[in-house]
Write a protein that holds these residues in place. Structure first.
Motif, short mmCIF file in Angstrom:
data_model
loop_
_atom_site.label_atom_id
_atom_site.label_comp_id
_atom_site.label_asym_id
_atom_site.label_seq_id
_atom_site.Cartn_x
_atom_site.Cartn_y
_atom_site.Cartn_z
N TYR A 227 0.86 -1.19 0.00
CA TYR A 227 0.00 0.00 0.00
C TYR A 227 0.90 1.24 0.00
O TYR A 227 2.09 1.17 0.29
CB TYR A 227 -0.94 0.02 1.21
N ALA A 228 0.25 2.38 -0.35
CA ALA A 228 1.01 3.63 -0.43
C ALA A 228 0.28 4.73 0.35
O ALA A 228 -0.94 4.68 0.55
CB ALA A 228 1.19 4.04 -1.88
N TYR A 229 1.03 5.73 0.76
CA TYR A 229 0.45 6.87 1.48
C TYR A 229 1.41 8.05 1.33
O TYR A 229 2.55 7.91 0.85
CB TYR A 229 0.23 6.55 2.97
N ILE A 230 0.90 9.25 1.76
CA ILE A 230 1.70 10.47 1.68
C ILE A 230 1.84 11.07 3.07
O ILE A 230 0.87 11.12 3.84
CB ILE A 230 1.03 11.48 0.72
N LEU A 231 3.05 11.49 3.38
CA LEU A 231 3.35 12.14 4.66
C LEU A 231 3.87 13.55 4.39
O LEU A 231 4.52 13.81 3.36
CB LEU A 231 4.41 11.34 5.44
N VAL A 282 9.61 2.07 -0.01
CA VAL A 282 10.07 2.82 -1.16
C VAL A 282 9.47 4.23 -1.05
O VAL A 282 8.25 4.37 -0.92
CB VAL A 282 9.64 2.16 -2.48
N SER A 283 10.29 5.26 -1.08
CA SER A 283 9.80 6.62 -0.86
C SER A 283 10.44 7.59 -1.84
O SER A 283 11.54 7.33 -2.37
CB SER A 283 10.08 7.08 0.58
N SER A 284 9.72 8.69 -2.08
CA SER A 284 10.22 9.75 -2.95
C SER A 284 9.52 11.05 -2.58
O SER A 284 8.33 11.05 -2.24
CB SER A 284 9.98 9.41 -4.41
N HIS A 285 10.24 12.17 -2.64
CA HIS A 285 9.68 13.47 -2.28
C HIS A 285 8.81 14.01 -3.41
O HIS A 285 9.12 13.84 -4.60
CB HIS A 285 10.79 14.47 -1.97
N ILE A 286 7.70 14.62 -3.03
CA ILE A 286 6.80 15.27 -3.99
C ILE A 286 6.49 16.67 -3.47
O ILE A 286 6.84 17.03 -2.35
CB ILE A 286 5.49 14.46 -4.18
N LYS A 287 5.81 17.45 -4.31
CA LYS A 287 5.41 18.81 -3.98
C LYS A 287 6.61 19.63 -3.47
O LYS A 287 6.60 20.23 -2.40
CB LYS A 287 4.30 18.82 -2.94
N TRP A 291 6.12 17.08 0.73
CA TRP A 291 5.48 15.80 1.03
C TRP A 291 6.40 14.66 0.62
O TRP A 291 7.35 14.84 -0.16
CB TRP A 291 4.15 15.67 0.29
N LYS A 292 6.07 13.50 1.12
CA LYS A 292 6.82 12.29 0.76
C LYS A 292 5.82 11.19 0.41
O LYS A 292 4.92 10.87 1.19
CB LYS A 292 7.72 11.82 1.91
#
Length: 596
Positions: A227-231, A282-287, A291-292
């Motif tokens: 599953y995926a989510y944003i922090l 698995v993570s990557s920065h957005i915005k 956000w991550k």
């Protein structure tokens, strides 16, 4: 090792033959032989297993390790690509919504946007064009008060002067807030566009539907646990928190994977979960780094296909190993059993060689006896003739003349018969004549039958001869042919000596060859022995009663004459030996050969 043990076994067997062993010593020697064979079997099995399984383990282990490395790299690259793709999707979504709100800010004036009807029509137009992603629109003055509002909530006049999203965005041209509850008590985030128009500062705000945004991330589902989510920067969920079996799950990273895929800015970490499982994160920065995007999955779930393949491969290796072990044990036992048989055959061959030597001595003795008997028999015949001459001259007046004459004639006849038999026995025992000549097979067979007649009478065997006396002659050695037919006839008589029977000998011309068959009504030959019946030293008779060379010699002699010998038999069906010999070429055939 095998050669050493075999030499040890041979040495012990030879030692046993050279010494007189008592019962206990012989039993001990047999036990030692069995131990030697068992040790040989174990050594062969271990050698085969080691030589077979060691390369299998090395090659299999290498392939296994390479497969695991390649598969892990493939899974990591796939997850990194998925996260990178959705990162671009989320950034694109935010960028598009920001551009759409900026368009309103540039296209319309403050006066237009603060009119309620115009703002309502603008919101409806955006919802018709882009869907209900835009929940509401509002205009906020420089004091942070909302002076115009269009949407489902009663937020006209709301004061945002102390709201975090407003404070964080008022000094920027554009701003996208974190997800928060706000006055409407439902998760949402706001896109704010600040504008300074003729000394008037104001802000156009738009609320983005949380569900539409959250679905962009929640659609990332791989396997059962992925599953995926944003922090945000503070670790607060910007989408729906994942529903896990262990709500208090704590992850402790212990390894960062160096990603070799084309996805840049993607970090892959392995973490120990508080539930004892290993997780892939698995993570990557957005915005712009605010956000991550995080994707999380249980490693056993991510590598489930690899684990199944490894398990299946391991089962195949185990079955293959068990097969190798089983075959090694079976082959080693068969090989050692064959060694035992060879040892026994060698021992029997040694005994049969002794018996063959005895037979040779007996043959020489028989030849000597036949020679010694031949002389007195000749004297008896001459004396009987002389007495007969005397009776012709002076004994005709005797009353018993006829009886004496008959007795003398019988003496001469039987003496001649004895002389003929001893001559044939002498010729056969010494094999005095091995020269090739033209032979009448019917006459030769009848001579051999006369030698075996008495033996057949004692064994209660009835002889039946079917001879074609007009058949052509064959070329061969008289003594060798005598030896062949005498051996076959004696074997047939011995096979029937317990219960008696019938021996039928047929001799005729058939298909341009001489055909001879010797058929008995004995117990027959088992099918397992038919293929070995002409092998040297193969015999079914007890030790001392047969050398196993008779049929082998017959086979060799017949083939030397360019003939064939075969056997037809079955248990309880008697035995039939068939001999085919070529006739010598006729004059026409010889001329044709010369012409060719």
């Amino acid at each position: 090792m095998a050669h050493h043990l075999l030499m040890e076994v041979y040495g012990r067997c030879d030692f046993a033959e050279r010494k007189n062993l008592n019962g206990h010593e012989w039993k001990d020697m047999q036990t030692d032989n069995r131990k030697s064979y068992d040790r040989l079997s174990r050594n062969i099995a271990l050698t085969v297993i080691t030589v077979s399984i060691a390369p299998l383990i090395l090659v299999g282990g290498l392939i296994f390790d390479q497969f695991r490395s390649i598969y892990r790299a493939k899974v990591y690259a796939h997850l990194a690509e998925v996260v990178d793709k959705h990162k671009h999707n989320v950034n694109t979504f935010l960028s598009e919504k920001l551009s759409e709100v900026q368009y309103l800010n540039k296209a319309f004036t403050y006066e237009q946007l603060t009119e309620s009807d115009f703002l309502e029509q603008t919101l409806k137009g955006m919802q018709q064009q882009y869907g209900r992603i835009f929940v509401d629109l509002g205009v906020i003055d420089k004091r942070g008060r909302q002076v115009a509002y269009a949407g489902p909530f009663d937020l006209l006049g709301a004061d945002y002067s102390m709201a975090d999203w407003y404070l964080n965005s008022r000094d920027k041209v554009t701003g996208i807030s974190d997800v928060f509850m706000g006055l409407r008590q439902s998760p949402h985030f706001i896109i704010a566009i600040n504008k300074d128009e003729q000394g008037r500062k104001w802000t156009l705000r738009a609320t983005i539907d949380f569900l539409a945004f959250s679905n962009l991330v929640e659609n990332i589902r791989i396997g059962e646990t992925g599953y995926a989510y944003i922090l945000n920067k503070n670790g607060v969920f910007q989408t729906k928190p994942p529903v896990t079996r262990n709500k208090d799950l704590v992850l402790t990273p212990f390894e960062t994977i160096q990603n070799s895929s084309s996805a840049e800015g993607v970090t892959i970490q392995l973490s120990d979960g508080s539930d004892g499982e290993i997780y892939i994160t698995v993570s990557s920065h957005i915005k712009n780094g605010d956000w991550k995007l995080v994707y999380q999955q249980n490693s056993s779930d991510a590598f489930s296909a690899m684990i199944r393949s490894e398990s299946f491969t391991l089962v195949i290796f185990l079955l293959g190993g068990l097969g190798i072990v089983g075959m090694a044990l079976i082959l080693s036992r068969k090989l050692v059993t064959r060694f035992k048989v060879i040892d026994q055959e060698n021992e029997m061959m040694n005994r049969q060689m002794v018996e063959t030597g005895k037979l040779a001595s007996i043959g020489e003795l028989a030849a000597g006896i036949a020679h010694e008997i031949n002389n007195p028999v000749a004297i008896m015949i001459e004396e009987a003739g002389w007495v007969n001459d005397l009776m012709e001259d002076e004994g005709r007046e005797m009353s018993c003349y006829q009886e004496i004459t008959r007795a003398l004639e019988q003496v001469r006849t039987q003496g001649g018969r004895c002389k003929d038999i001893t001559h044939k026995l002498l010729s056969f025992a010494r094999q005095t004549d091995s020269r090739v000549a033209e032979v009448s097979l019917p006459a030769l067979i009848e001579e051999v039958v006369e030698i075996s007649m008495q033996q057949a009478k004692y064994a209660q065997v009835v002889l039946s001869l079917d001879m074609d006396r007009n058949m052509p002659l064959v070329r061969g050695s008289v003594s060798e042919l005598q030896q062949v037919f005498l051996n076959l006839i004696n074997n047939a008589i011995q096979a029937m000596e317990t219960k008696g029977g019938k021996l039928t000998i047929t001799c005729r011309a058939e298909d341009g060859q001489a055909y001879v068959s010797v058929a008995d009504t004995g117990p027959g030959i088992p099918a397992a022995n038919l293929s070995r019946i002409f092998d040297p030293f193969f015999t079914t008779k007890p030790v001392g009663k047969g050398s196993g060379l008779g049929l082998s010699i017959c086979f060799g002699l017949i083939h030397q004459m360019d003939g064939e010998i075969e056997v037809e038999s079955g248990v309880g069906q008697g035995a039939k030996f068939i001999i085919r010999l070529p006739f010598p070429p006729t004059g026409n055939d010889q001329e044709l050969e010369k012409g060719d």
